[in-house]
Design a protein around this motif. Structure first.
Motif, PDB file in Angstrom:
ATOM      1  N   ILE A  12      28.347  12.082 -17.672  1.00  0.00           N
ATOM      2  CA  ILE A  12      29.667  11.987 -18.302  1.00  0.00           C
ATOM      3  C   ILE A  12      29.605  11.366 -19.686  1.00  0.00           C
ATOM      4  CG2 ILE A  12      30.883  11.883 -16.107  1.00  0.00           C
ATOM      5  CD1 ILE A  12      31.174   8.936 -16.375  1.00  0.00           C
ATOM      6  N   THR A  13      28.455  10.790 -20.046  1.00  0.00           N
ATOM      7  CA  THR A  13      28.342  10.134 -21.348  1.00  0.00           C
ATOM      8  C   THR A  13      27.577  10.991 -22.349  1.00  0.00           C
ATOM      9  OG1 THR A  13      28.068   7.904 -22.231  1.00  0.00           O
ATOM     10  CG2 THR A  13      26.167   8.844 -21.134  1.00  0.00           C
ATOM     11  N   ALA A  41      33.566  24.320 -22.248  1.00  0.00           N
ATOM     12  CA  ALA A  41      34.766  24.137 -21.422  1.00  0.00           C
ATOM     13  C   ALA A  41      34.386  23.823 -19.976  1.00  0.00           C
ATOM     14  CB  ALA A  41      35.635  25.395 -21.478  1.00  0.00           C
ATOM     15  N   GLU A  42      33.403  24.549 -19.448  1.00  0.00           N
ATOM     16  CA  GLU A  42      32.967  24.276 -18.076  1.00  0.00           C
ATOM     17  C   GLU A  42      32.367  22.874 -17.966  1.00  0.00           C
ATOM     18  OE1 GLU A  42      31.955  28.962 -17.014  1.00  0.00           O
ATOM     19  OE2 GLU A  42      30.446  27.659 -17.931  1.00  0.00           O
ATOM     20  N   ALA A  85      33.189  20.357 -19.798  1.00  0.00           N
ATOM     21  CA  ALA A  85      34.308  19.409 -19.874  1.00  0.00           C
ATOM     22  C   ALA A  85      34.960  19.234 -18.506  1.00  0.00           C
ATOM     23  CB  ALA A  85      35.341  19.882 -20.890  1.00  0.00           C
ATOM     24  N   VAL A  86      35.077  20.325 -17.752  1.00  0.00           N
ATOM     25  CA  VAL A  86      35.610  20.207 -16.393  1.00  0.00           C
ATOM     26  C   VAL A  86      34.677  19.340 -15.551  1.00  0.00           C
ATOM     27  CG1 VAL A  86      36.201  21.449 -14.276  1.00  0.00           C
ATOM     28  CG2 VAL A  86      36.802  22.422 -16.495  1.00  0.00           C
ATOM     29  N   THR A 146      35.117  15.650 -16.617  1.00  0.00           N
ATOM     30  CA  THR A 146      36.395  15.066 -16.204  1.00  0.00           C
ATOM     31  C   THR A 146      36.446  14.897 -14.690  1.00  0.00           C
ATOM     32  OG1 THR A 146      37.499  16.074 -18.098  1.00  0.00           O
ATOM     33  CG2 THR A 146      38.908  15.348 -16.287  1.00  0.00           C
ATOM     34  N   ALA A 147      35.972  15.917 -13.967  1.00  0.00           N
ATOM     35  CA  ALA A 147      36.011  15.843 -12.511  1.00  0.00           C
ATOM     36  C   ALA A 147      35.044  14.772 -12.004  1.00  0.00           C
ATOM     37  CB  ALA A 147      35.681  17.206 -11.904  1.00  0.00           C
ATOM     38  N   CYS A 148      33.866  14.657 -12.643  1.00  0.00           N
ATOM     39  CA  CYS A 148      32.903  13.635 -12.215  1.00  0.00           C
ATOM     40  C   CYS A 148      33.390  12.231 -12.572  1.00  0.00           C
ATOM     41  CB  CYS A 148      31.528  13.901 -12.830  1.00  0.00           C
ATOM     42  SG  CYS A 148      30.667  15.288 -12.058  1.00  0.00           S
ATOM     43  N   SER A 149      34.075  12.074 -13.703  1.00  0.00           N
ATOM     44  CA  SER A 149      34.652  10.770 -14.052  1.00  0.00           C
ATOM     45  C   SER A 149      35.711  10.373 -13.029  1.00  0.00           C
ATOM     46  CB  SER A 149      35.294  10.813 -15.446  1.00  0.00           C
ATOM     47  OG  SER A 149      34.324  11.067 -16.427  1.00  0.00           O
ATOM     48  N   PHE A 150      36.518  11.366 -12.634  1.00  0.00           N
ATOM     49  CA  PHE A 150      37.518  11.113 -11.593  1.00  0.00           C
ATOM     50  C   PHE A 150      36.842  10.688 -10.289  1.00  0.00           C
ATOM     51  CE2 PHE A 150      39.469  12.981  -7.776  1.00  0.00           C
ATOM     52  CZ  PHE A 150      40.683  12.303  -7.743  1.00  0.00           C
ATOM     53  N   ALA A 151      35.748  11.389  -9.940  1.00  0.00           N
ATOM     54  CA  ALA A 151      35.119  11.167  -8.635  1.00  0.00           C
ATOM     55  C   ALA A 151      34.268   9.905  -8.594  1.00  0.00           C
ATOM     56  CB  ALA A 151      34.267  12.382  -8.253  1.00  0.00           C
ATOM     57  N   LEU A 152      33.781   9.441  -9.762  1.00  0.00           N
ATOM     58  CA  LEU A 152      32.811   8.340  -9.785  1.00  0.00           C
ATOM     59  C   LEU A 152      33.276   7.096  -9.016  1.00  0.00           C
ATOM     60  CD1 LEU A 152      30.108   7.204 -10.691  1.00  0.00           C
ATOM     61  CD2 LEU A 152      31.091   6.725 -12.930  1.00  0.00           C
TER      62      LEU A 152
END
Lengths: 235, 235, 235, 235
Positions: free
Chosen positions: D126-127, D187-188, D190-191, D194-200
Motif C-alpha cells: 500500500i506504500t 486503476a486496478e 488503486a483498488v 484501497t481495499a488492502c488498506s481497508f482490510a489491514l
C-alpha cells in the motif's frame, strides 16, 4: 487559494418535493422487481427482500448551472449457493445520475441518465492527480448482436480549479444523443474521492467478510493451546 | 523536525466542571427542541427522539493562548417519506466551536461562536496542502431580506509549522464584531484531517447506506442461480 | 527496491508462552483496578467493568535484534454525567511497549517501558514524510513538585530505508536510565501509519458518536415534511 | 490519460459455475478441518466453528490473457487463554490466488497457487509509489530440515501504466516450477491498495479491539466524577 460560499441549492420545500418524486419512483422500481420475482428465479437474493438496499437515499449531489449529477453507493447483492457459501450475485457500484437544468434550481429528472462506476473505475477516480483525466465506456449490449448501438461514455478532465465531469449517451436505436457536463471544484472532487474510497470496500463486498467475525468472537471458550495452520500451503 | 510536549490543557477537575456546563446546556437545547416539537411537524425525525445524536460528547479541542476551538461531527437527521423511503432531513456537518481565553486555562463558553462545516467544506479542509489556504463564508439570512446583515467567515492560512484557523463574525443587527484566531500545528491539523476524513461519509449519511445490508445478509437462503440485472440500464 | 523475507519472530510455542505471561499480567492489572474500585469513586466508568476494553490482545509488534516494540490501541473510557451526557473520562491512546532483547527470540518483559501516544502525537506520526523526524516528551509529574524528575522521550528519525524508533526513560528518583532503539522498515512504518490512522477516530471517541445513530434509524416512522433547522445558528 | 472499457470477464453462467466449484472446494477444506478437529487440540478457536470466517466469498479478481489472480482478506483466528484474555491464534492475511489461463475466459483452478500477504507485506504494497517494486519470499519449511526445498516468491514491478504482479513457485521435492505473471493497470492497483488498506486493521485484529467498546457503552450509569489514571505509568 480557493473561496467557497455556501448556498442552499434547493429550498427546503422544493427539495422535499424532489425527494418525494425520487422515492415514489424508487418504489415503482421495487414493485416492478417484486412482481417479476414470481416468474424469475431471483427469489432468494438480498435485493428482492423489499428492495431494502435502496431504502435509505442519501446521494452526494453537485448542482451547477447547466446540469447536476449525484453519486450514491449501490451495494452488491449476494446469493447463497447450494453448498452454503454466500457469493456476490450482482456487483456493487457507485451510481452516478445526471440531470439537465430546466430553470433556476430545477433539474429534469425525467430525462436523467445513469452511469454505474465499477470497483476498478472507482479505483481510477480515487487515484487521479490534479492534472489527470480519464474516460470510461459502457455498452449494455456488448456481447449481443446490438453491440455498439448504445454507448455511454463518462469523461473526467482537469480545469484550473477542479474537473469537468461529462457524460455522453449515444443511442443509435432511438437516434438520440445526450450530453451533460458539470464543472466540479477541487473541494467537491475531494468529497467524491473520500466518499468513494470509503464506499469501495463495501461495493466489493469486503465489509461483509470483515464483519462476519464480530458475530462469533463472543462465543470463544478458554483453551490451552492450538495448532497454527498456514492457509497458504493448503490446497 | 518538530517537537511536541504534552501538557494537560485543563486539570481533571476544571475539565469535568466545563463538561458539566456543556452537558447541562446541551440539555437545555434538547429541551427547547422537544417543547417546540409539539407545535411543529418535526415529530418523527431522529434528532427529536431525546436528542440522542448529541448524547456522546467527544470533541477534538485545540487550546491555545488567546483562543480555543473544538471539532465534533454532527450527524445528519433522517425523515421517512410517505413512500417509505428514508431521506436526509438536516444535513450533517463538522461543528466548530470557538472560545476566547479569559485567563489561564479558562475559556469563555458564554461568548462562543459556532461554524458548521458542510461536506464540501470538509472536502476543502482534508485536501489542503502545506501551502494552501481557504476561506468559507456563511450567511444565515442569505435568501431573506436580512441577507448580508450577519456574516461568518472561517479562514485557514498556512504558517511556518501549521496553520492559523480564524473565525470572524460580523453582526450588523447587533452591531458586534467577533474575531478568534488559533494557531494549529501540523500534527494537530493532521488529526483534524484524519478525523474529518473518517467523519465525512457519516455526515453525508453514506454509512447508513452501507450499514443496512449487514442486517439482512443472515437471512439468505440457498438457491440455484439468479438473473444478473444491471441497475445502470433501468429507468 | 526493497526485499522482505518472512520469518516467524517466535515459534508457536514460545509465542503462546509469552502471550500467557502477558495475559496473566493483564489480569493482575485488572484485579488491582477492581480492588481499588471499592474505595474510589470510579465505579461507573466503562474500564471498571471487568477491564473489558483490554480483553482482546492483538498488538502489532516489530521484533529486531536488540529490542522490540509493540503498538496497540487503548480506547478512551467514558463517564455519564448527572445530566445524562456521556463524556470522555480517560483519553484514548496508542500504547507503545518497548522490550530489550535477552537472547535469541527472547525479550525482557519485566523491564519493559511504555509510552502512550496521544491523538495529536498520532497525528504527527501518520503525517511524517520519508525525511521527517519527530520527538515527544512526557513527564508524569509535570504539574507536581516532582516535575522533571522522570522524563520519557520518544524519537523517530529517518534512515536509508525506514526509521529508528527510540525511547529514553530517565528516572532521577530511582537513578535509572533506560534506552531502546528499534530500526523500522518502510513497510513496517506503513503498517504503523495505516493502523494508527484507522485507530485515531476510535481513540478520540468519534466512532462512538458516529455509531450511535445506527441504533435509532430503524425506529423512524413515516411523516409528511419537517422544518430544517441549522444548528450553527443556535446557542 | 488512461482509458478503460468494461467487459464482463466471465459470462453470468460460467461465473456461477466457477463459484460453485470454488464453494464446494471450500466446503471440502472445511470438512477436512472439522474431521481432524476431533483429534487435534484446535477445538475452541473461531475458525473451527463451521469455518465461518470463509463463509462469504467476495474476491477482487484481475483477469488477464495468460493468467489471473484474486485477492481476499483472511481474518485472524483468536484463542481464549486460560486467563480469559483473547489473543490472536493464526495471523490474518490477504490471500492471493493465481491461476493460468486455459482458453478464452477459462482459468485453471486445479493448478492454482496461493500466496498469503502478511500485515507487513500489505504495508509494502500500500506504500508503493509509481516507480517502486518489491519482492516477497516465503518458505514453508523455513525452520525445518526441508528449508529451501520449496520457495514461493511474489514480485511487483512497475510498467508504463501499472505493474506486473508475478508469482514463482519452485518445488525441489516435486521437481516443479510454476510461474504466473499478470499485468495490472494503475486503476486496478488503486483498488488493491484501497481495499488492502481497508482490510489491514482487520487482518491485524485491531477492529476486534475497537469494536468491543460499542457493546458496553449503553450500560453506563450516571456518576459524579472519577479519577483519571494514566495507563502509561502503570506496570
Amino acid at each position: 487559494m480557493f473561496k467557497l460560499s455556501r448556498m442552499l441549492p434547493l429550498t427546503s420545500t422544493s427539495r422535499h418535493r424532489l425527494l418525494e418524486v425520487l422515492s415514489s419512483r424508487k418504489v415503482e422500481v421495487g414493485d416492478r422487481l417484486s412482481h417479476s420475482a414470481g416468474i424469475s428465479t431471483a427469489t432468494n437474493n438480498y435485493a428482492a427482500k423489499g428492495y431494502a438496499s435502496d431504502r435509505i437515499f442519501a446521494p452526494y449531489t453537485v448542482y451547477k448551472g447547466k446540469a447536476a449529477f449525484s453519486l450514491i453507493p449501490c451495494l452488491p447483492t449476494f446469493t447463497k449457493l447450494n453448498s452454503g457459501t454466500v457469493v456476490v450475485d450482482r456487483r456493487g457500484s457507485i451510481m452516478m445520475t445526471f440531470m439537465h437544468s430546466i430553470g433556476e434550481r430545477k433539474y429534469d429528472w425525467e430525462k436523467r441518465q445513469r452511469f454505474a462506476l465499477s470497483a476498478t473505475e472507482v479505483g481510477s477516480l480515487i487515484t487521479m492527480g490534479a492534472q489527470d483525466s480519464c474516460d470510461f465506456f459502457h455498452d449494455p449490449s456488448m456481447l449481443s448482436s446490438n453491440a455498439g448501438q448504445v454507448r455511454k461514455s463518462l469523461s473526467i478532465k482537469p480545469h484550473a480549479n477542479g474537473y469537468f465531469v461529462s457524460l455522453t449517451v449515444v443511442n443509435n436505436l432511438l437516434n438520440t444523443n445526450d450530453y451533460f457536463s458539470v464543472p466540479v471544484t477541487t473541494a467537491e472532487f475531494a468529497v467524491m474521492k473520500t466518499a468513494c474510497s470509503f464506499a469501495l470496500p463495501h461495493i466489493m463486498g469486503w465489509d461483509q467478510i470483515t464483519n462476519q467475525q464480530s458475530r462469533g468472537i463472543d462465543d470463544l471458550q478458554a483453551k490451552g493451546d492450538s495448532k497454527v495452520s498456514d492457509l497458504e500451503w493448503e490446497k
